[in-house]
Design an enzyme around this catalytic site. Structure first.
Site, PDB file in Angstrom:
ATOM      1  N   ASP A   8       0.846  -1.478  -0.370  1.00 14.53           N
ATOM      2  CA  ASP A   8       0.015   0.107   0.040  1.00 14.53           C
ATOM      3  C   ASP A   8       0.473   1.602   0.197  1.00 14.53           C
ATOM      4  OD1 ASP A   8      -2.875   1.784   0.405  1.00 14.53           O
ATOM      5  OD2 ASP A   8      -1.706   1.625   2.359  1.00 14.53           O
ATOM      6  N   ASP A  10      -0.224   5.068   0.885  1.00 11.63           N
ATOM      7  CA  ASP A  10      -0.298   6.168   1.656  1.00 11.63           C
ATOM      8  C   ASP A  10      -0.307   5.076   3.292  1.00 11.63           C
ATOM      9  OD1 ASP A  10      -0.787   8.641   0.323  1.00 11.63           O
ATOM     10  OD2 ASP A  10      -2.344   7.477  -0.358  1.00 11.63           O
ATOM     11  N   ASP A 166      -1.343  -0.789   6.144  1.00 11.55           N
ATOM     12  CA  ASP A 166      -1.314  -0.529   7.026  1.00 11.55           C
ATOM     13  C   ASP A 166      -3.208   0.130   8.215  1.00 11.55           C
ATOM     14  OD1 ASP A 166      -2.887   3.001   7.058  1.00 11.55           O
ATOM     15  OD2 ASP A 166      -1.766   1.884   5.210  1.00 11.55           O
TER      16      ASP A 166
END
Length: 223
Positions: A8, A10, A166
């Site tokens: 991922d 961001d 995250d």
């Protein structure tokens, strides 16, 4: 054994919340609305810019009819300032170098539109590590639909695969794609770690190469 890891963007590779907050603030200013806090805007990150804008509009009291205009105004600023304040998380560059040197093929799968994702990766000198970048507009669907993640791995190949992210969206995406999930615990997640399905967790990128090697080797040995 060939191996591939998709990340991922961001909240995982890059702490980008400050630039997103700046773009949101500019958009709100153009609508004559007061700014939201950085923490509030950060809590909206994860499902792509259109969803984030809708949440900001709801908080800011902007009519739903202005959604397209709000997205256009935010993206105009963000496209011109995609990485003024963003930084890779500590240890990211060294981690990616070590993974690449180990022969692991690397990619990115993000809900951010692909154009600004590429801008950020180039600006932060990270693009050199990735063979594929799948954005939120690459396919007709975005995460947590598993199709974008499958698309990234199809481009990379690899018999042993891992997705590193995250957030709750990332965890659900990996689960729906039946891909081992490595959770970076210092990103934008709101749910307790023990409530997410993970193959492993890490709180510092210096630890990821060894963790990935262990998990992916065990996985490959069980096939």
């Amino acid at each position: 054994m060939s191996r591939a890891i998709v990340f991922d963007l961001d909240g995982t590779l890059v702490d980008s919340a400050a630039d997103i907050h700046a773009a949101v603030t500019q958009m709100l200013t153009e609508f004559g609305k007061p700014p939201l806090t950085l923490a509030r805007v950060t809590s909206f990150i994860g499902n792509g810019i259109p969803n984030l804008v809708r949440l900001v509009m709801r908080d800011g009291g902007i009519p739903e009819a202005d959604e397209n205009l709000a997205i256009t105004r935010m993206m105009a600023y963000y496209a011109a300032h995609p990485a003024d304040l963003s930084q890779p998380y500590p240890g990211v560059t060294d981690c990616l170098t070590r993974l690449q040197e180990a022969g692991i093929r690397l990619g990115v799968c993000t809900n951010k539109f692909r154009a600004p994702a590429l801008q950020i990766l180039e600006a932060l000198d990270l693009m050199q590590y990735f063979e594929v970048v799948v954005g939120g507009d690459t396919l007709p669907v975005r995460k947590p639909d598993p199709a974008p993640l499958h698309h990234a791995f199809e481009a990379l190949g690899g018999t042993s695969r891992m997705y590193a992210g995250d957030s709750e969206v990332d965890a659900e995406t990996a689960q729906r794609a039946s891909i081992d999930f490595a959770l970076f615990t210092q990103g934008y997640r709101k749910t307790p770690v023990d409530q997410l399905v993970t193959a492993c967790t890490f709180d510092a990128f210096r630890n990821l190469p060894a963790i990935a090697d262990r998990v992916m080797t065990v996985k490959a040995g069980s096939v």
